[in-house]
Design a protein around this motif. Structure first.
Motif, mmCIF file in Angstrom:
data_model
loop_
_atom_site.group_PDB
_atom_site.id
_atom_site.type_symbol
_atom_site.label_atom_id
_atom_site.label_comp_id
_atom_site.label_asym_id
_atom_site.label_seq_id
_atom_site.Cartn_x
_atom_site.Cartn_y
_atom_site.Cartn_z
ATOM 1 N N ALA A 74 0.871 -1.221 0.088
ATOM 2 C CA ALA A 74 0.037 -0.070 0.092
ATOM 3 C C ALA A 74 0.890 1.110 0.175
ATOM 4 O O ALA A 74 2.168 1.151 -0.062
ATOM 5 N N GLU A 75 0.520 2.415 -0.062
ATOM 6 C CA GLU A 75 1.071 3.669 0.058
ATOM 7 C C GLU A 75 2.325 3.866 1.075
ATOM 8 O O GLU A 75 3.254 4.296 0.713
ATOM 9 N N ASP A 76 1.667 3.456 2.234
ATOM 10 C CA ASP A 76 2.835 3.755 3.613
ATOM 11 C C ASP A 76 3.084 2.602 4.063
ATOM 12 O O ASP A 76 3.738 2.832 5.221
ATOM 13 N N ALA A 77 2.634 1.352 3.822
ATOM 14 C CA ALA A 77 3.109 0.192 4.650
ATOM 15 C C ALA A 77 2.452 -0.836 3.689
ATOM 16 O O ALA A 77 2.040 -0.832 2.531
ATOM 17 N N HIS A 78 2.765 -2.196 4.022
ATOM 18 C CA HIS A 78 2.208 -3.587 3.488
ATOM 19 C C HIS A 78 1.196 -3.706 4.384
ATOM 20 O O HIS A 78 1.447 -3.873 5.584
ATOM 21 N N TRP A 79 0.339 -4.674 3.854
ATOM 22 C CA TRP A 79 -0.938 -5.054 4.702
ATOM 23 C C TRP A 79 -0.529 -6.773 4.631
ATOM 24 O O TRP A 79 -0.621 -7.229 3.599
ATOM 25 N N LEU A 80 -0.556 -7.271 5.694
ATOM 26 C CA LEU A 80 -0.408 -8.613 5.895
ATOM 27 C C LEU A 80 -2.015 -9.298 5.961
ATOM 28 O O LEU A 80 -2.711 -8.836 6.835
ATOM 29 N N GLU A 81 -2.246 -10.010 5.092
ATOM 30 C CA GLU A 81 -3.663 -10.630 5.012
ATOM 31 C C GLU A 81 -3.538 -12.147 4.790
ATOM 32 O O GLU A 81 -2.613 -12.481 4.229
ATOM 33 N N HIS A 82 -4.983 -12.567 4.795
ATOM 34 C CA HIS A 82 -4.836 -14.034 4.512
ATOM 35 C C HIS A 82 -3.943 -14.810 5.132
ATOM 36 O O HIS A 82 -3.320 -15.852 4.544
ATOM 37 N N PHE A 83 -3.569 -14.815 6.250
ATOM 38 C CA PHE A 83 -2.534 -15.515 7.087
ATOM 39 C C PHE A 83 -3.304 -16.745 7.574
ATOM 40 O O PHE A 83 -3.752 -16.398 8.824
ATOM 41 N N TYR A 84 -3.227 -17.909 7.197
ATOM 42 C CA TYR A 84 -3.874 -18.969 7.723
ATOM 43 C C TYR A 84 -3.110 -20.077 7.753
ATOM 44 O O TYR A 84 -2.353 -20.520 6.683
ATOM 45 N N VAL A 85 -3.055 -20.985 8.805
ATOM 46 C CA VAL A 85 -2.291 -22.138 8.758
ATOM 47 C C VAL A 85 -3.361 -23.217 9.192
ATOM 48 O O VAL A 85 -4.129 -23.002 10.057
ATOM 49 N N ALA A 86 -3.285 -24.379 8.552
ATOM 50 C CA ALA A 86 -4.085 -25.352 8.825
ATOM 51 C C ALA A 86 -4.261 -25.887 10.323
ATOM 52 O O ALA A 86 -3.023 -25.852 10.883
ATOM 53 N N PRO A 87 -5.694 -26.051 10.771
ATOM 54 C CA PRO A 87 -5.535 -26.205 12.241
ATOM 55 C C PRO A 87 -4.753 -27.432 12.925
ATOM 56 O O PRO A 87 -4.136 -27.097 13.987
ATOM 57 N N HIS A 88 -4.463 -28.492 12.088
ATOM 58 C CA HIS A 88 -3.479 -29.637 12.657
ATOM 59 C C HIS A 88 -2.088 -29.277 12.756
ATOM 60 O O HIS A 88 -1.469 -29.905 13.310
ATOM 61 N N LEU A 89 -1.736 -28.020 11.999
ATOM 62 C CA LEU A 89 -0.099 -27.504 12.338
ATOM 63 C C LEU A 89 -0.235 -26.436 12.949
ATOM 64 O O LEU A 89 0.846 -25.845 13.365
ATOM 65 N N GLN A 90 -1.375 -25.578 13.567
ATOM 66 C CA GLN A 90 -1.266 -24.688 14.467
ATOM 67 C C GLN A 90 -0.430 -25.135 15.826
ATOM 68 O O GLN A 90 -0.758 -26.086 16.208
ATOM 69 N N GLY A 91 0.274 -24.062 16.457
ATOM 70 C CA GLY A 91 1.075 -24.427 17.463
ATOM 71 C C GLY A 91 2.293 -25.183 17.303
ATOM 72 O O GLY A 91 3.152 -25.509 18.009
ATOM 73 N N SER A 92 2.761 -25.569 15.910
ATOM 74 C CA SER A 92 3.982 -26.465 15.519
ATOM 75 C C SER A 92 4.941 -25.454 15.126
ATOM 76 O O SER A 92 6.166 -25.740 15.231
ATOM 77 N N GLY A 93 4.794 -24.045 15.500
ATOM 78 C CA GLY A 93 5.934 -23.219 14.858
ATOM 79 C C GLY A 93 6.058 -22.423 13.587
ATOM 80 O O GLY A 93 6.725 -21.746 13.425
ATOM 81 N N ILE A 94 5.085 -23.147 12.776
ATOM 82 C CA ILE A 94 5.132 -22.920 11.164
ATOM 83 C C ILE A 94 4.520 -21.285 10.900
ATOM 84 O O ILE A 94 5.431 -20.547 10.398
#
Length: 159
Positions: A74-94
């Protein structure tokens, strides 16, 4: 490399939209239900309407789809969007490893990063651990979105 899991990022293509939309629906469902905002069709359609493969990377573990992350300039920053990790991998550090890589690239360019997280989402703790704080709520018209922002970290320092 995260723990014993090997992950990679690859550029997204238009063919990834259905997998990303489905993952979004699964990951956001608990928070959206808690907020009284879950809609089976809308949660997927909003992703399809805003999917930009050129700004999106697919996370793969063992060659299989495991998540995604988008970084939209974007003009003055980047937007982090659509950051999703599969539920079975959440908490793994990925998620943390992917976030470190993405933020490192922004730090190298001296670019701030902004994102929107749902109020009360456990994901907010992840972002706070990586240096995000409350950003300007200007333009946020609902009571469920929280804007967070992270200033670039100089080389050799951690947030």
């Amino acid at each position: 490399m995260t723990g014993t899991l090997h992950w990679t990022l690859r550029p997204a293509s238009a063919a990834d939209v259905d997998a990303v939309a489905e993952l979004r629906a699964v990951v956001l469902r608990p928070d959206l239900e808690r907020l009284g905002r879950y809609d089976e069709r809308r949660v997927r359609q909003r992703l399809r309407d805003g999917f930009a493969p050129r700004h999106t990377r697919v996370i793969e573990v063992g060659g299989a789809f495991a998540g995604c992350v988008a970084l939209r300039p974007a003009e003055d920053a980047h937007w982090l969007e659509h950051f999703y990790v599969a539920p079975h991998l959440q908490g793994s550090g990925i998620g943390s490893a992917v976030l470190r890589r993405v933020l490192g690239r922004c730090d190298a360019k001296g670019v701030p990063v902004r994102l929107i997280v749902l109020r009360g989402s456990p994901a907010r703790r992840l972002y706070e651990r990586h240096g995000f704080g409350l950003g300007s709520q200007d333009g946020v018209r609902n009571a469920v979105d929280v804007v967070m922002e992270r200033r670039p970290t100089p080389p050799g320092r951690t947030p």
